[in-house]
Design a protein around this motif. Sequence first.
Motif, short mmCIF file in Angstrom:
data_model
loop_
_atom_site.label_atom_id
_atom_site.label_comp_id
_atom_site.label_asym_id
_atom_site.label_seq_id
_atom_site.Cartn_x
_atom_site.Cartn_y
_atom_site.Cartn_z
N GLY A 178 -1.56 -11.71 0.29
CA GLY A 178 -0.43 -12.60 0.54
C GLY A 178 -0.29 -13.05 1.97
N GLY A 179 -1.31 -12.86 2.77
CA GLY A 179 -1.20 -13.27 4.17
C GLY A 179 -2.19 -12.54 5.05
N THR A 180 -1.69 -11.95 6.13
CA THR A 180 -2.55 -11.31 7.12
C THR A 180 -1.87 -10.05 7.64
N LEU A 181 -2.66 -9.00 7.83
CA LEU A 181 -2.21 -7.80 8.52
C LEU A 181 -2.94 -7.73 9.86
N VAL A 182 -2.17 -7.60 10.94
CA VAL A 182 -2.73 -7.45 12.28
C VAL A 182 -2.42 -6.04 12.76
N ILE A 183 -3.42 -5.37 13.35
CA ILE A 183 -3.20 -4.03 13.89
C ILE A 183 -3.55 -4.02 15.37
N PHE A 184 -2.83 -3.20 16.12
CA PHE A 184 -3.13 -3.01 17.54
C PHE A 184 -2.45 -1.74 18.02
N PRO A 185 -2.97 -1.10 19.06
CA PRO A 185 -2.37 0.13 19.58
C PRO A 185 -1.27 -0.19 20.58
N PRO A 186 -0.44 0.80 20.93
CA PRO A 186 0.44 0.61 22.09
C PRO A 186 -0.42 0.22 23.29
N PRO B 254 -10.06 10.68 31.00
CA PRO B 254 -9.21 11.86 31.02
C PRO B 254 -8.55 12.32 29.71
N TRP B 255 -8.59 11.55 28.62
CA TRP B 255 -7.99 11.93 27.35
C TRP B 255 -6.46 11.98 27.43
N LEU B 256 -5.83 12.30 26.28
CA LEU B 256 -4.37 12.38 26.15
C LEU B 256 -3.95 13.85 26.16
N ASN B 257 -2.72 14.10 26.59
CA ASN B 257 -2.20 15.47 26.65
C ASN B 257 -1.33 15.78 25.45
N ALA B 258 -1.41 17.04 24.99
CA ALA B 258 -0.54 17.52 23.90
C ALA B 258 0.01 18.88 24.28
N PRO B 259 1.01 18.95 25.17
CA PRO B 259 1.61 20.24 25.50
C PRO B 259 2.12 20.93 24.24
N PRO B 260 2.01 22.26 24.16
CA PRO B 260 2.41 22.97 22.93
C PRO B 260 3.85 22.66 22.54
N GLY B 261 4.03 22.41 21.25
CA GLY B 261 5.37 22.19 20.71
C GLY B 261 5.90 20.79 20.84
N THR B 262 5.19 19.91 21.54
CA THR B 262 5.67 18.53 21.68
C THR B 262 5.24 17.72 20.46
N GLU B 263 6.10 16.81 20.05
CA GLU B 263 5.75 15.95 18.92
C GLU B 263 4.96 14.76 19.45
N GLN B 264 3.69 14.76 19.16
CA GLN B 264 2.81 13.68 19.59
C GLN B 264 2.94 12.51 18.63
N ARG B 265 3.30 11.35 19.15
CA ARG B 265 3.42 10.15 18.33
C ARG B 265 2.13 9.35 18.44
N MET B 266 1.24 9.55 17.48
CA MET B 266 -0.05 8.87 17.48
C MET B 266 0.14 7.52 16.80
N GLY B 267 0.48 6.52 17.62
CA GLY B 267 0.98 5.28 17.08
C GLY B 267 -0.05 4.18 16.92
N MET B 268 0.26 3.30 16.01
CA MET B 268 -0.47 2.04 15.80
C MET B 268 0.55 1.04 15.28
N PHE B 269 0.50 -0.18 15.81
CA PHE B 269 1.44 -1.20 15.36
C PHE B 269 0.82 -2.06 14.26
N LEU B 270 1.66 -2.41 13.29
CA LEU B 270 1.30 -3.34 12.22
C LEU B 270 2.13 -4.60 12.41
N TRP B 271 1.48 -5.74 12.32
CA TRP B 271 2.18 -7.02 12.34
C TRP B 271 1.86 -7.71 11.04
#
Length: 681
Positions: A232-240, A287-304
């Motif tokens: 029915g159209g188009t899905l666009v994806i991109f990261p933060p 350098p990669w991403l950090n994940a300190p213990p107990g933090t909620e990591q939001r591994m995001g991707m945007f949909l348009w």
Amino acid sequence: MRVAAALLPAISFGAVVEADLSGVRPGPVSVAATGASLTVQWPDEVSRTWTAEFSLDSEKPLITRVSLGAKNVIRNGRPQYWVSTGKRRGRAGFDEFFDFPGSDPNGTRRFVGAFAATRARARTIGDRVEVSFDGLRMGIFQGAMMFTFYPGSRLIRQDAAATTQEPLTAYLYDAGLRMAAPPAFVRVGKREVVSPVHYYDPDGVLRQGMTDGPDRRVERVRYRTLAASTEGGTLVIFPPPHTYIAPRDYTTNPGYVWHHGWVGRGAADVGLGIRQPEDDGAGFYYPWLNAPPGTEQRMGMFLWVSDREGPVALDEALRFTNRDRFRPLPGYKTLTSHWHWGYTIQALDRGEDWEPPFRQVLMNMGIDAAITADFHGDGHPQDVTDLRLRELDAYYRVCRKQSDSRFLLIPSEEANVHLGGHWSIFFPKRVLWFMSKASPGPLVRQHPTYGTVYHVGSPEDVIEMTRRENGVIYQTHPRTKSSYEYPDKVRNTDFFLDPHFIGAGWKGMPADPSSLRQGVRALRLLDDMNNWGLSKRLIAETDMFHIEHTHELYSHMNANYVRAAELPGYDNYGQMLDTVRRGEYFMTMGEVLLPEVSITAAGADGVAAKVRVQWTFPLAFGEIVWGNGSETFTQTFPLDSTRPFGSAEFEWKAGAKGWKWARVAVWDVAGNGAFVNPVRR
């Protein structure tokens, strides 16, 4: 490399999970749960109603449909996630840069996300709605799949919101969405799905490709954005744009998006998503991403989501980063700092009329001026003969050749002598100096060819030269890299206390997706310096090496918007440095702008801020940060009713007993931000 086996979803026998809607309030986004479905409806920018239907049956695809009326843009969608994990091992802990987590002695572990919903929840945040589904397992990470809907927009944020308890974890993640392919895209008699995908190649040319097999096909694209045609159209994806690719020293483009199409097990699927290569050759500069213990990591991707064709939908989505350009702002000029192009030596080799690639690249991105830092791995900065003077003299000469009414190139150097760590120094005019003394003698000496030359041999010499020439010094990459423990170790020295030492550099590193604030390492230092009783500032810096027009540069970028009616000519570039010295600028990643900020006292024990903001992504919050000389405090102000692509003025007040300084920052839902330096009471 050890690869962990994929975790399989628990057998649920078609169990329908509970949906908790108690956190939903009346507003522009509605949520309902009936039978085995949870349905979200929200208005787009022209008040059309979109529908997202999720399955509460843990054996079925999570996203039943995302549609506009009868047009299904997404059907039978399954989010996909992968993580690669390593360890922080350097002395700076989570602020380390050169440890390269992927080279951990135990090897990099890779986990495939497995999802089987165990519970569904929805809650209202401002006028937005977040829907979450517990049941995500991904090796050392556990959590939920989340989707956030923004009224007045067709933007949806997809997150794997996951936590680990393992210490010193650094990671990379790939994300995507697999969905049912339109029947028209399935090749008759073959197990291939030839779904059109659109993207801009690294040269900026619009391309159409095709999904063509079960394997993820990596595309090197501009703007980190990919569009796929659907029923029915188009899905666009991109990261933060700035928080997905951890800031590093090199900006090559190994391919950050992928797609595939295949008919398997009776289903025809199309998949598309984002990826982070574990090592594209940059090694310790990655350098990669950090994940300190107990933090909620939001591994995001945007949909348009769009009911339009691929190229149109793609261009719609690119508005969120202004097509990777820093917007012009009346009364301001954009200034970047800390570039290691090795330009002078190349110009001496190729001819001084040679135009380097960086000039046009930055101009195309809306950058008006750049403070470059030659002789950092090139040239002969430690030389004490005429060779050093010839190179420095040429440095000022060739910078002039690249400067005109449209672009200004300002020379500086990043030194690592005398003052501790790495530091940048620049002057309002040509200054020749040796970083050490070849022989005993005075600071200032006359050279028969080059005139006045400074011979520095101590911190006292450096600051005296800077005072005489009205120069500017700042600590580059403070508290990390080769400036670990600096400027803390020299906070009481005469040179650091001098107003010509303005403070330190800010860059959005290290990256930690549990927070929308970026560059917290440097922001904490800013607050500390002002609690030390010093009027110190940050200046946005890039700290990057060779760049080309095909590089993935924007995700690493920031800029200082400096107050200036017009760009000064090369002979007067000191005017821009004077403005920086006075603190008349704000720092930004590009999507949030602060044309006007006023910070004043509100009674005896309060701070008042009046802020005019422009933005692309919906905003998340503004904040007033202040200190009393020993502690730092923060009060946030929700901006979760803002729509995309807006401009507004906000007024905030915070109770701040005994405050001595205060600053303001604004952050959006993608982790893009803008902030000003502190105002002292």
